[in-house]
Design a protein around this motif. Structure first.
Motif, PDB file in Angstrom:
ATOM      1  N   UNK A 187       0.672  -1.186   0.002  1.00 13.52           N
ATOM      2  CA  UNK A 187      -0.100  -0.068  -0.013  1.00 13.52           C
ATOM      3  C   UNK A 187       0.913   1.418   0.110  1.00 13.52           C
ATOM      4  N   UNK A 188       0.554   2.217  -0.757  1.00 14.30           N
ATOM      5  CA  UNK A 188       1.252   3.393  -0.936  1.00 14.30           C
ATOM      6  C   UNK A 188       0.510   4.765  -1.344  1.00 14.30           C
ATOM      7  N   UNK A 189       0.884   5.975  -0.904  1.00 15.75           N
ATOM      8  CA  UNK A 189       0.186   6.965  -1.326  1.00 15.75           C
ATOM      9  C   UNK A 189       1.064   7.410  -2.496  1.00 15.75           C
ATOM     10  N   UNK A 190       0.405   7.704  -3.601  1.00 15.56           N
ATOM     11  CA  UNK A 190       0.721   7.810  -4.919  1.00 15.56           C
ATOM     12  C   UNK A 190       0.850   9.367  -5.443  1.00 15.56           C
ATOM     13  N   UNK A 191       1.682  10.061  -6.091  1.00 17.46           N
ATOM     14  CA  UNK A 191       1.671  11.117  -6.521  1.00 17.46           C
ATOM     15  C   UNK A 191       2.408  11.102  -7.965  1.00 17.46           C
ATOM     16  N   UNK A 192       1.854  11.630  -9.036  1.00 14.27           N
ATOM     17  CA  UNK A 192       2.459  11.862 -10.445  1.00 14.27           C
ATOM     18  C   UNK A 192       3.378  13.303 -10.220  1.00 14.27           C
ATOM     19  N   UNK A 193       4.702  13.003 -10.456  1.00  9.59           N
ATOM     20  CA  UNK A 193       5.683  14.034 -10.559  1.00  9.59           C
ATOM     21  C   UNK A 193       5.793  14.754 -11.866  1.00  9.59           C
ATOM     22  N   UNK A 194       5.638  13.616 -12.808  1.00  6.41           N
ATOM     23  CA  UNK A 194       5.698  14.031 -14.406  1.00  6.41           C
ATOM     24  C   UNK A 194       5.250  12.736 -14.915  1.00  6.41           C
ATOM     25  N   UNK A 195       5.456  12.882 -16.227  1.00  5.70           N
ATOM     26  CA  UNK A 195       4.933  11.764 -17.113  1.00  5.70           C
ATOM     27  C   UNK A 195       6.002  10.582 -17.066  1.00  5.70           C
ATOM     28  N   UNK A 196       7.085  10.736 -16.300  1.00  5.80           N
ATOM     29  CA  UNK A 196       8.340   9.745 -16.331  1.00  5.80           C
ATOM     30  C   UNK A 196       8.322   9.258 -14.815  1.00  5.80           C
ATOM     31  N   UNK A 197       7.758  10.163 -13.637  1.00  6.74           N
ATOM     32  CA  UNK A 197       7.915   9.714 -12.287  1.00  6.74           C
ATOM     33  C   UNK A 197       6.783   9.651 -11.618  1.00  6.74           C
ATOM     34  N   UNK A 198       6.685   8.855 -10.674  1.00  4.50           N
ATOM     35  CA  UNK A 198       5.333   8.571  -9.659  1.00  4.50           C
ATOM     36  C   UNK A 198       6.263   8.441  -8.340  1.00  4.50           C
ATOM     37  N   UNK A 199       5.642   9.375  -7.229  1.00  7.04           N
ATOM     38  CA  UNK A 199       6.394   9.213  -6.171  1.00  7.04           C
ATOM     39  C   UNK A 199       5.553   8.329  -5.042  1.00  7.04           C
TER      40      UNK A 199
END
Length: 230
Positions: A187-199
């Motif tokens: 389980x993780x909280x996700x956030x798109x940083x840009x089209x090539x990276x997900x936090x």
């Protein structure tokens, strides 16, 4: 025809609605509505309240079928031998349970509980079906996930809790997901940083962040609501 069924039918006709249209709005089958209106189906209070909201009428009069069955059977058993009284009491209980189960069957659905592997259900919970959906999601896309560890303890998500979730492959920023990354379900909280990276954010004893390419992450389900184990 029962008085409740008569009222529902009259209110439906006044609205110019078909049985099929009413059934769709209430999340039940057309046959269920037909049986209610003809008095062959016993309905519970919540269904009548929902029907009243849809139809805009006063449908608060409740059927007394359960009380009548229980009263008559109890009265007959009082003057009968002890063994007979027990048999009759059990029969009353079974009859009432059967009627309730039949009444609830069309408006409730069993939602399976899974571990992270989603291999096979480890339990079930009953949830209401409204407008053919469960809490706004398609019936075949919802599930419960049992929390297996304390990776998100900082979000007050603890081992043993249950999370209501929906199956999805899309990412919404700052939502919590069950994902598959590097062959592991977490389980993780996700956030798109840009089209090539997900936090990816976890929070056990302290906040920890990792980045990954979207193709390295398989999103499985989004958590929507938590049920805390006390």
């Amino acid at each position: 025809m029962s008085s409740v069924g008569e009222r529902i039918k009259a209110a439906r006709n006044n609205k110019g609605m078909t049985q099929k249209q009413l059934a769709k709005k209430l999340g039940v089958s057309e046959g269920y509505i037909n049986e209610v209106e003809t008095g062959r189906k016993v309905v519970e209070e919540k269904f009548i309240e929902r029907a009243g909201k849809v139809l805009g009428g006063d449908l608060s009069e409740m059927t007394t079928l359960f009380d009548n069955i229980a009263y008559e059977e109890r009265k007959a058993a009082e003057n009968a031998p002890t063994g007979y009284a027990k048999v009759k009491a059990n029969k009353v209980k079974e009859t009432i349970n059967d009627v309730w189960n039949d009444a609830f069957g069309s408006v409730l659905k069993s939602v399976s509980v899974y571990n992270y592997d989603l291999n096979k259900p480890i339990g079930k919970k009953e949830l209401p079906v409204i407008s053919n959906k469960i809490e706004g999601y398609a019936q075949d896309k919802v599930l419960y996930i049992k929390i297996e560890n304390n990776d998100l303890l900082g979000f007050r998500i603890c081992q043993g809790d249950l999370a209501f979730a929906n199956l999805t492959s899309e990412i919404e920023n700052n939502k919590i997901y069950l994902i598959d990354v590097n062959g592991e379900r977490v389980l993780r909280q996700l956030k798109k940083l840009d089209s090539n990276k997900v936090l990816m954010i976890s929070n056990k004893n302290m906040v920890r962040t990792e980045t990954a390419h979207p193709k390295e992450i398989k999103v499985i389900a989004k958590l929507n609501r938590l049920e805390v184990e006390l």
